[in-house]
Structure formats: structure tokens, C-alpha cells
Design a protein around this motif. Structure first.
Motif, PDB file in Angstrom:
ATOM      1  N   ALA A  31       0.833  -1.208   0.000  1.00 19.47           N
ATOM      2  CA  ALA A  31       0.000   0.000   0.000  1.00 19.47           C
ATOM      3  C   ALA A  31       0.866   1.257   0.000  1.00 19.47           C
ATOM      4  CB  ALA A  31      -0.933  -0.014   1.212  1.00 19.47           C
ATOM      5  N   LEU A  32       1.986   1.219   0.704  1.00 16.32           N
ATOM      6  CA  LEU A  32       2.899   2.365   0.749  1.00 16.32           C
ATOM      7  C   LEU A  32       3.537   2.641  -0.609  1.00 16.32           C
ATOM      8  CD1 LEU A  32       4.721   1.939   4.153  1.00 16.32           C
ATOM      9  CD2 LEU A  32       3.499   3.969   3.363  1.00 16.32           C
ATOM     10  N   GLU A  33       3.663   1.634  -1.429  1.00 23.01           N
ATOM     11  CA  GLU A  33       4.287   1.812  -2.743  1.00 23.01           C
ATOM     12  C   GLU A  33       3.396   2.567  -3.720  1.00 23.01           C
ATOM     13  OE1 GLU A  33       5.703  -1.921  -4.194  1.00 23.01           O
ATOM     14  OE2 GLU A  33       7.082  -2.159  -2.507  1.00 23.01           O
ATOM     15  N   ASP A  34       2.123   2.723  -3.380  1.00 16.88           N
ATOM     16  CA  ASP A  34       1.203   3.468  -4.242  1.00 16.88           C
ATOM     17  C   ASP A  34       1.355   4.959  -3.932  1.00 16.88           C
ATOM     18  OD1 ASP A  34      -0.802   4.488  -5.805  1.00 16.88           O
ATOM     19  OD2 ASP A  34      -2.280   2.993  -5.208  1.00 16.88           O
ATOM     20  N   ASN A  35       2.398   5.570  -4.499  1.00 20.10           N
ATOM     21  CA  ASN A  35       2.722   6.969  -4.224  1.00 20.10           C
ATOM     22  C   ASN A  35       1.683   7.945  -4.739  1.00 20.10           C
ATOM     23  OD1 ASN A  35       5.161   6.215  -3.024  1.00 20.10           O
ATOM     24  ND2 ASN A  35       6.209   6.210  -4.992  1.00 20.10           N
ATOM     25  N   ASP A  36       0.902   7.552  -5.722  1.00 18.67           N
ATOM     26  CA  ASP A  36      -0.075   8.453  -6.321  1.00 18.67           C
ATOM     27  C   ASP A  36      -1.323   8.610  -5.475  1.00 18.67           C
ATOM     28  OD1 ASP A  36       1.619   8.795  -8.480  1.00 18.67           O
ATOM     29  OD2 ASP A  36       0.693   7.178  -9.625  1.00 18.67           O
ATOM     30  N   GLU A  37      -1.582   7.679  -4.603  1.00 14.72           N
ATOM     31  CA  GLU A  37      -2.825   7.696  -3.833  1.00 14.72           C
ATOM     32  C   GLU A  37      -2.561   7.324  -2.378  1.00 14.72           C
ATOM     33  OE1 GLU A  37      -6.326   8.863  -3.251  1.00 14.72           O
ATOM     34  OE2 GLU A  37      -5.683   8.789  -5.338  1.00 14.72           O
ATOM     35  N   PRO A  38      -2.250   8.306  -1.518  1.00 17.69           N
ATOM     36  CA  PRO A  38      -1.944   8.018  -0.121  1.00 17.69           C
ATOM     37  C   PRO A  38      -3.094   7.377   0.648  1.00 17.69           C
ATOM     38  CG  PRO A  38      -1.512  10.333  -0.644  1.00 17.69           C
ATOM     39  CD  PRO A  38      -2.115   9.707  -1.845  1.00 17.69           C
ATOM     40  N   SER A  39      -4.312   7.562   0.198  1.00 17.05           N
ATOM     41  CA  SER A  39      -5.454   6.976   0.907  1.00 17.05           C
ATOM     42  C   SER A  39      -5.421   5.447   0.868  1.00 17.05           C
ATOM     43  CB  SER A  39      -6.777   7.487   0.328  1.00 17.05           C
ATOM     44  OG  SER A  39      -6.934   7.065  -1.007  1.00 17.05           O
ATOM     45  N   VAL A  40      -4.671   4.878  -0.068  1.00 13.28           N
ATOM     46  CA  VAL A  40      -4.546   3.423  -0.152  1.00 13.28           C
ATOM     47  C   VAL A  40      -3.946   2.888   1.151  1.00 13.28           C
ATOM     48  CG1 VAL A  40      -3.378   1.530  -1.358  1.00 13.28           C
ATOM     49  CG2 VAL A  40      -4.435   3.376  -2.660  1.00 13.28           C
ATOM     50  N   GLY A  77      -9.294  10.515   5.081  1.00 10.43           N
ATOM     51  CA  GLY A  77      -8.574  10.737   6.332  1.00 10.43           C
ATOM     52  C   GLY A  77      -7.262  11.473   6.134  1.00 10.43           C
ATOM     53  N   ASN A  78      -6.858  12.165   7.182  1.00  7.48           N
ATOM     54  CA  ASN A  78      -5.589  12.883   7.171  1.00  7.48           C
ATOM     55  C   ASN A  78      -4.980  12.768   8.572  1.00  7.48           C
ATOM     56  OD1 ASN A  78      -3.468  14.470   6.409  1.00  7.48           O
ATOM     57  ND2 ASN A  78      -4.601  16.392   6.478  1.00  7.48           N
ATOM     58  N   PRO A  79      -4.579  11.546   8.940  1.00  6.41           N
ATOM     59  CA  PRO A  79      -4.116  11.329  10.312  1.00  6.41           C
ATOM     60  C   PRO A  79      -2.742  11.936  10.563  1.00  6.41           C
ATOM     61  CG  PRO A  79      -3.788   9.352   9.040  1.00  6.41           C
ATOM     62  CD  PRO A  79      -4.526  10.323   8.155  1.00  6.41           C
ATOM     63  N   ARG A  80      -2.491  12.187  11.837  1.00  7.42           N
ATOM     64  CA  ARG A  80      -1.166  12.628  12.254  1.00  7.42           C
ATOM     65  C   ARG A  80      -0.232  11.417  12.225  1.00  7.42           C
ATOM     66  NH1 ARG A  80      -1.950  15.814  17.758  1.00  7.42           N
ATOM     67  NH2 ARG A  80      -1.095  17.673  16.791  1.00  7.42           N
ATOM     68  N   LEU A  81       1.043  11.701  12.147  1.00  5.63           N
ATOM     69  CA  LEU A  81       2.031  10.629  12.189  1.00  5.63           C
ATOM     70  C   LEU A  81       1.911   9.864  13.506  1.00  5.63           C
ATOM     71  CD1 LEU A  81       4.377   9.089  10.991  1.00  5.63           C
ATOM     72  CD2 LEU A  81       5.909  10.832  11.922  1.00  5.63           C
ATOM     73  N   SER A  82       1.652  10.576  14.591  1.00 11.16           N
ATOM     74  CA  SER A  82       1.520   9.917  15.895  1.00 11.16           C
ATOM     75  C   SER A  82       0.361   8.921  15.898  1.00 11.16           C
ATOM     76  CB  SER A  82       1.339  10.943  17.010  1.00 11.16           C
ATOM     77  OG  SER A  82       0.183  11.736  16.785  1.00 11.16           O
ATOM     78  N   THR A  83      -0.706   9.218  15.166  1.00 11.89           N
ATOM     79  CA  THR A  83      -1.837   8.297  15.061  1.00 11.89           C
ATOM     80  C   THR A  83      -1.424   7.044  14.302  1.00 11.89           C
ATOM     81  OG1 THR A  83      -3.430  10.112  15.124  1.00 11.89           O
ATOM     82  CG2 THR A  83      -4.196   8.018  14.187  1.00 11.89           C
ATOM     83  N   LEU A  84      -0.725   7.220  13.186  1.00 11.42           N
ATOM     84  CA  LEU A  84      -0.274   6.071  12.397  1.00 11.42           C
ATOM     85  C   LEU A  84       0.661   5.177  13.203  1.00 11.42           C
ATOM     86  CD1 LEU A  84       0.362   7.751   8.933  1.00 11.42           C
ATOM     87  CD2 LEU A  84      -1.599   6.364   9.629  1.00 11.42           C
ATOM     88  N   VAL A  85       1.578   5.790  13.938  1.00 11.89           N
ATOM     89  CA  VAL A  85       2.518   5.025  14.751  1.00 11.89           C
ATOM     90  C   VAL A  85       1.765   4.271  15.852  1.00 11.89           C
ATOM     91  CG1 VAL A  85       4.444   5.217  16.391  1.00 11.89           C
ATOM     92  CG2 VAL A  85       4.489   6.501  14.237  1.00 11.89           C
ATOM     93  N   ALA A  86       0.825   4.932  16.514  1.00 15.13           N
ATOM     94  CA  ALA A  86       0.058   4.289  17.590  1.00 15.13           C
ATOM     95  C   ALA A  86      -0.772   3.127  17.069  1.00 15.13           C
ATOM     96  CB  ALA A  86      -0.840   5.316  18.287  1.00 15.13           C
ATOM     97  N   VAL A  87      -1.392   3.288  15.913  1.00 15.55           N
ATOM     98  CA  VAL A  87      -2.202   2.215  15.332  1.00 15.55           C
ATOM     99  C   VAL A  87      -1.303   1.051  14.911  1.00 15.55           C
ATOM    100  CG1 VAL A  87      -3.727   1.580  13.415  1.00 15.55           C
ATOM    101  CG2 VAL A  87      -4.094   3.719  14.649  1.00 15.55           C
ATOM    102  N   ALA A  88      -0.198   1.353  14.269  1.00 15.59           N
ATOM    103  CA  ALA A  88       0.725   0.294  13.863  1.00 15.59           C
ATOM    104  C   ALA A  88       1.174  -0.500  15.092  1.00 15.59           C
ATOM    105  CB  ALA A  88       1.925   0.881  13.131  1.00 15.59           C
ATOM    106  N   ARG A  89       1.523   0.187  16.158  1.00 11.37           N
ATOM    107  CA  ARG A  89       1.961  -0.485  17.373  1.00 11.37           C
ATOM    108  C   ARG A  89       0.823  -1.327  17.958  1.00 11.37           C
ATOM    109  NH1 ARG A  89       3.800   3.761  20.572  1.00 11.37           N
ATOM    110  NH2 ARG A  89       5.700   3.704  19.339  1.00 11.37           N
ATOM    111  N   ALA A  90      -0.390  -0.807  17.932  1.00  9.47           N
ATOM    112  CA  ALA A  90      -1.543  -1.518  18.490  1.00  9.47           C
ATOM    113  C   ALA A  90      -1.861  -2.807  17.734  1.00  9.47           C
ATOM    114  CB  ALA A  90      -2.768  -0.609  18.508  1.00  9.47           C
TER     115      ALA A  90
END
Length: 101
Positions: A31-40, A77-90
């Protein structure tokens, strides 16, 4: 003739991701490799969260309100980096960076 009950693509993806952290990590990398569409990435992270016990459980573990997490991991969505990190950890994963080739 009886028809077999079918499930949606999203349900099938969540079922595949359930209990398979290696597949979840690979799914998010793709999903990260899809640079054209961050919502992926956001939708992929939402599916991983659903597979790891559901949004409510992941939100609680990440210290985020459930409704906020639904919004953050939506297509708009437009989450903060802290949200992404917290979700990944969870969900038992971590975010990393590597050099582009």
C-alpha cells in the motif's frame, strides 16, 4: 438451486490478514508503494486493524477515540504521524523507512 453465500472483497482481505502479521506487514508495504494515492495506505491500515480485533479494540489499545480512528483511516482521512505510529503499534507492527532505489 441454492447459491453459496459470498463475502465482499474487503471481508476476504480481512479474513486473510487475521492472525498473519507477516502478510499484514507485506500488505501495508504494498500500500505504501502506491505513491499516487496516499489513501490506499489508510484503507489498508484500516483493514489490518479490523483483522486484529476490530477498530474499537485497536483504538482503545492505541489510546484513540473509536470515531476519530474511523475518520483517520477513511479514504478522506488525514491522520497525524503519531496516530499512524500508535495504530501500527496496536496491531503489532512498526513503521520503518528505507532508502529509495
Amino acid at each position: 438451486m441454492k447459491r453459496k453465500a459470498s463475502i465482499s472483497h474487503d471481508e476476504a482481505v480481512v479474513a486473510e490478514l487475521r492472525g498473519n502479521p507477516e502478510l499484514a506487514a507485506e500488505y501495508l508495504r504494498a500500500a505504501l508503494e502506491d505513491n499516487d494515492e496516499p489513501s490506499v495506505l489508510l484503507v489498508a491500515l484500516r483493514r489490518v486493524a479490523e483483522a486484529r480485533g476490530g477498530i474499537a479494540k485497536v483504538a482503545k489499545a492505541a489510546g484513540i477515540e473509536r470515531e476519530s480512528l474511523y475518520r483517520a483511516l477513511s479514504v478522506r482521512g488525514n491522520p497525524r504521524l503519531s496516530t499512524l505510529v500508535a495504530v501500527a503499534r496496536a496491531v503489532g507492527l512498526k513503521l520503518t523507512v528505507e532508502a529509495a532505489q
